[in-house]
Design an enzyme around this catalytic site. Structure first.
Site, PDB file in Angstrom:
ATOM      1  N   LYS A   1     -13.374   5.533  27.829  1.00  0.00           N
ATOM      2  CA  LYS A   1     -12.094   5.444  26.950  1.00  0.00           C
ATOM      3  C   LYS A   1     -12.403   6.523  25.605  1.00  0.00           C
ATOM      4  O   LYS A   1     -13.673   6.631  25.152  1.00  0.00           O
ATOM      5  CB  LYS A   1     -11.691   4.057  26.109  1.00  0.00           C
ATOM      6  N   HIS A  52      15.434  13.467  26.128  1.00  0.00           N
ATOM      7  CA  HIS A  52      15.148  12.002  27.013  1.00  0.00           C
ATOM      8  C   HIS A  52      13.968  11.816  27.412  1.00  0.00           C
ATOM      9  O   HIS A  52      13.849  11.236  28.391  1.00  0.00           O
ATOM     10  CB  HIS A  52      16.445  11.926  28.000  1.00  0.00           C
ATOM     11  N   GLU A  83      -2.674   7.290  16.149  1.00  0.00           N
ATOM     12  CA  GLU A  83      -2.073   6.042  16.118  1.00  0.00           C
ATOM     13  C   GLU A  83      -1.763   5.372  14.685  1.00  0.00           C
ATOM     14  O   GLU A  83      -0.957   4.723  14.484  1.00  0.00           O
ATOM     15  CB  GLU A  83      -3.009   5.461  17.220  1.00  0.00           C
ATOM     16  N   GLN A 130       7.442  -4.181 -13.105  1.00  0.00           N
ATOM     17  CA  GLN A 130       5.982  -4.380 -13.024  1.00  0.00           C
ATOM     18  C   GLN A 130       5.802  -4.094 -11.456  1.00  0.00           C
ATOM     19  O   GLN A 130       4.425  -3.436 -11.539  1.00  0.00           O
ATOM     20  CB  GLN A 130       5.385  -5.371 -13.636  1.00  0.00           C
ATOM     21  N   SER A 178      -1.095  -7.216 -15.006  1.00  0.00           N
ATOM     22  CA  SER A 178      -0.807  -6.024 -13.910  1.00  0.00           C
ATOM     23  C   SER A 178      -1.959  -5.218 -14.101  1.00  0.00           C
ATOM     24  O   SER A 178      -2.437  -4.291 -13.189  1.00  0.00           O
ATOM     25  CB  SER A 178       0.331  -5.080 -14.250  1.00  0.00           C
ATOM     26  N   SER A 230     -14.026   2.902  23.047  1.00  0.00           N
ATOM     27  CA  SER A 230     -13.926   1.294  23.499  1.00  0.00           C
ATOM     28  C   SER A 230     -15.136   0.694  23.406  1.00  0.00           C
ATOM     29  O   SER A 230     -16.275   1.225  23.872  1.00  0.00           O
ATOM     30  CB  SER A 230     -13.085   1.179  24.500  1.00  0.00           C
TER      31      SER A 230
HETATM   32  N1  ARG Z   1       2.985  -4.073 -17.380  1.00  0.00           N
HETATM   33  C1  ARG Z   1       4.526  -4.036 -17.605  1.00  0.00           C
HETATM   34  C2  ARG Z   1       5.231  -3.146 -16.693  1.00  0.00           C
HETATM   35  O1  ARG Z   1       4.391  -2.613 -15.848  1.00  0.00           O
HETATM   36  C3  ARG Z   1       4.539  -3.126 -19.062  1.00  0.00           C
HETATM   37  C4  ARG Z   1       5.757  -3.062 -19.584  1.00  0.00           C
HETATM   38  C5  ARG Z   1       6.024  -4.816 -19.954  1.00  0.00           C
HETATM   39  N2  ARG Z   1       6.877  -4.876 -21.096  1.00  0.00           N
HETATM   40  C6  ARG Z   1       7.604  -5.972 -21.142  1.00  0.00           C
HETATM   41  N3  ARG Z   1       8.433  -6.060 -21.948  1.00  0.00           N
HETATM   42  N4  ARG Z   1       6.980  -7.148 -20.860  1.00  0.00           N
HETATM   43  O2  ARG Z   1       6.239  -2.943 -16.407  1.00  0.00           O
END
Ligand code: ARG
Length: 459
Positions: free
Chosen positions: A285, A158, A292, A324, A25, A279
């Site tokens: 335009k 409406h 939007e 995560q 992550s 445009s």
């Molecule tokens: N990167 C993990 C998360 O975002 C951290 C916690 C991970 N814990 C574990 N027991 N693998 O949740």
């Protein structure tokens, strides 16, 4: 040689490259780095006070973390996917720098309570940025409302012309929505601002920790009172995303109106060029791109709410790796909301109101028909009968292609003998507005009072 993981001891074979990438992550949670360090320093300070860490260890951790913080801020930190996440990247770097003291930092702690703490610290900072931005947008709407406390426009139900309102009153409707949005954010902050640290993996720790002390160091109002709950629930993130979704939904409504009002067919407003684009093919335009996009991005934020609530659904206690997945939707929600609020406050200062077009639209839609009905009621006719009389008068006027106020007195009296020449004061848009003179009404005096009230409220 295969790099050893913090948890490799138990495993007989390394994970594949694909699994490594899939489970990592760090490419998104590195955003938590500064909060991760803040949490670690508070944890270390608490462990030292509890007699678990020595003076020397605490000093080493503090100076190591200070160096790491500068490396991160300078963009010199080498983030490694093989170290999975922000927590292990920073811990490894600390250990590389200071040796065993770095390895002691994780005493009485788990990544489970660590990550929950980091997210709460990060989210608290986001809320603290968002609340004043909502306030700034409110100010920009209040300024516009003040300039147009008397500007007549058709109020719609409406999307059909209903009754005259002032443009200021219309803007104040959004100010009210945004006030509740800010309240929701502040209310959500109370539940965000509680400390998970100390829950460790799920069951607490055998070390003599002082969670209230850690909470005080980090500015949390309280601790999470159950260790299993502390590491596993993300309801605070869902709540925030729900509050953010409502802000975006409110702004999607205003955006829709701005888009409609700027259409040449309606022509109520113009939006400053810096918020529009042209445009590539049609030279004439000028498109309201910003509203939007806000309308479009509201869907994106509500989508994040769905993602987070489904992420939580049916997860058994306690921490699961599913969590995560909380970060990307949460980060994007805050980013989208912050950018939207910033641009919107500026854009509302770039709105030009075309009063004549608004007034002409009021005169086209029999907007004062209800005023005529109320007038007859005040002269003694029961409301249902009066409604019928006015409906006939409207049909007649429509056939003639004129507004009610353009019918002469004799014609009007043909519908009811109760009508006298004082009727014309209620048939004009200004007369209609002036009579709605109560709290929450559209009379210009009430609009000014509502603006003054809003300006006095705490931001
Ligand atoms: N990167 C993990 C998360 O975002 C951290 C916690 C991970 N814990 C574990 N027991 N693998 O949740």
């Amino acid at each position: 040689m295969q790099e050893q993981h913090a948890w490799s001891g138990r495993f007989s074979e390394p994970v594949s490259e694909l699994v490594k990438k899939y489970t990592a992550s760090v490419h998104f949670d590195l955003r938590l780095a500064e909060f991760d360090i803040e949490g670690s320093l508070a944890h270390a300070t608490m462990l030292h006070k509890a007699g678990v860490l020595s003076d020397a260890d605490l000093a080493a951790i503090r100076s190591g973390m200070a160096d790491i913080l500068s490396e991160i801020r300078a963009g010199e930190f080498d983030w490694r996917v093989d170290l999975e996440d922000v927590h292990m990247n920073i811990e490894r770097r600390l250990t590389d720098k200071i040796g065993d003291a770095g390895k002691r930092l994780h005493t009485g702690r788990s990544r489970n309570d660590q990550v929950a703490t980091d997210i709460r610290l990060w989210l608290r900072a986001q809320i603290d940025a968002i609340v004043p931005l909502i306030g700034a947008l409110k100010t920009s709407l209040l300024d516009l409302a003040e300039q147009h406390a008397d500007t007549v426009m058709p109020g719609f139900t409406h999307l059909q012309v209903a009754q005259p309102v002032t443009f200021g009153h219309h803007m104040l409707a959004y100010v009210e929505m945004l006030s509740r949005d800010a309240e929701r954010m502040s209310d959500c902050r109370r539940r965000v601002n509680r400390l998970p640290l100390g829950a460790a993996a799920l069951a607490g720790t055998t070390f003599p920790i002082d969670r209230h002390y850690t909470a005080a160091l980090l500015g949390f109002d309280d601790v999470c009172h159950n260790s299993l709950d502390a590491v596993s629930d993300r309801d605070f993130a869902i709540e925030f995303t729900a509050a953010a979704s409502l802000v975006m939904v409110h702004l999607s409504r205003l955006s829709e109106e701005l888009i409609l009002w700027m259409s040449p067919r309606v022509g109520f407003i113009d939006i400053a060029d810096r918020f529009c684009t042209g445009s590539s093919i049609m030279p004439q335009k000028k498109n309201p791109d910003v509203p939007e996009l806000v309308r479009g991005k509201s869907g994106r934020v509500v989508g994040h709410l769905m993602a987070l609530i489904m992420l939580m659904k049916a997860q058994p206690l306690a921490y699961n790796k599913d969590n995560q997945e909380d970060k990307e939707p949460l980060f994007d929600t805050a980013d989208t909301l912050i950018d939207t609020l910033r641009i919107y406050a500026d854009m509302m200062r770039g709105i030009t109101v075309k009063k004549e077009a608004m007034r002409a639209a009021v005169l086209q839609g029999f907007a004062t028909a209800t005023d005529l009905a109320d007038y007859l009621v005040k002269k003694g006719l029961p409301f249902r009968d009066s409604h019928e009389v006015v409906a006939l008068a409207v049909r007649h006027a429509e056939g003639q292609g004129v507004d009610l106020a353009e019918l002469d007195l004799a014609t009007l009296q043909g519908f009811s003998a109760l009508i006298a020449d004082d009727v014309y004061t209620v048939l004009t848009p200004e007369g209609s507005l002036a009579q709605r003179d109560h709290v929450g009404g559209t009379a210009p005096a009430q609009v000014r009072a509502a603006i003054a009230r809003q300006r006095q409220l705490p931001a």
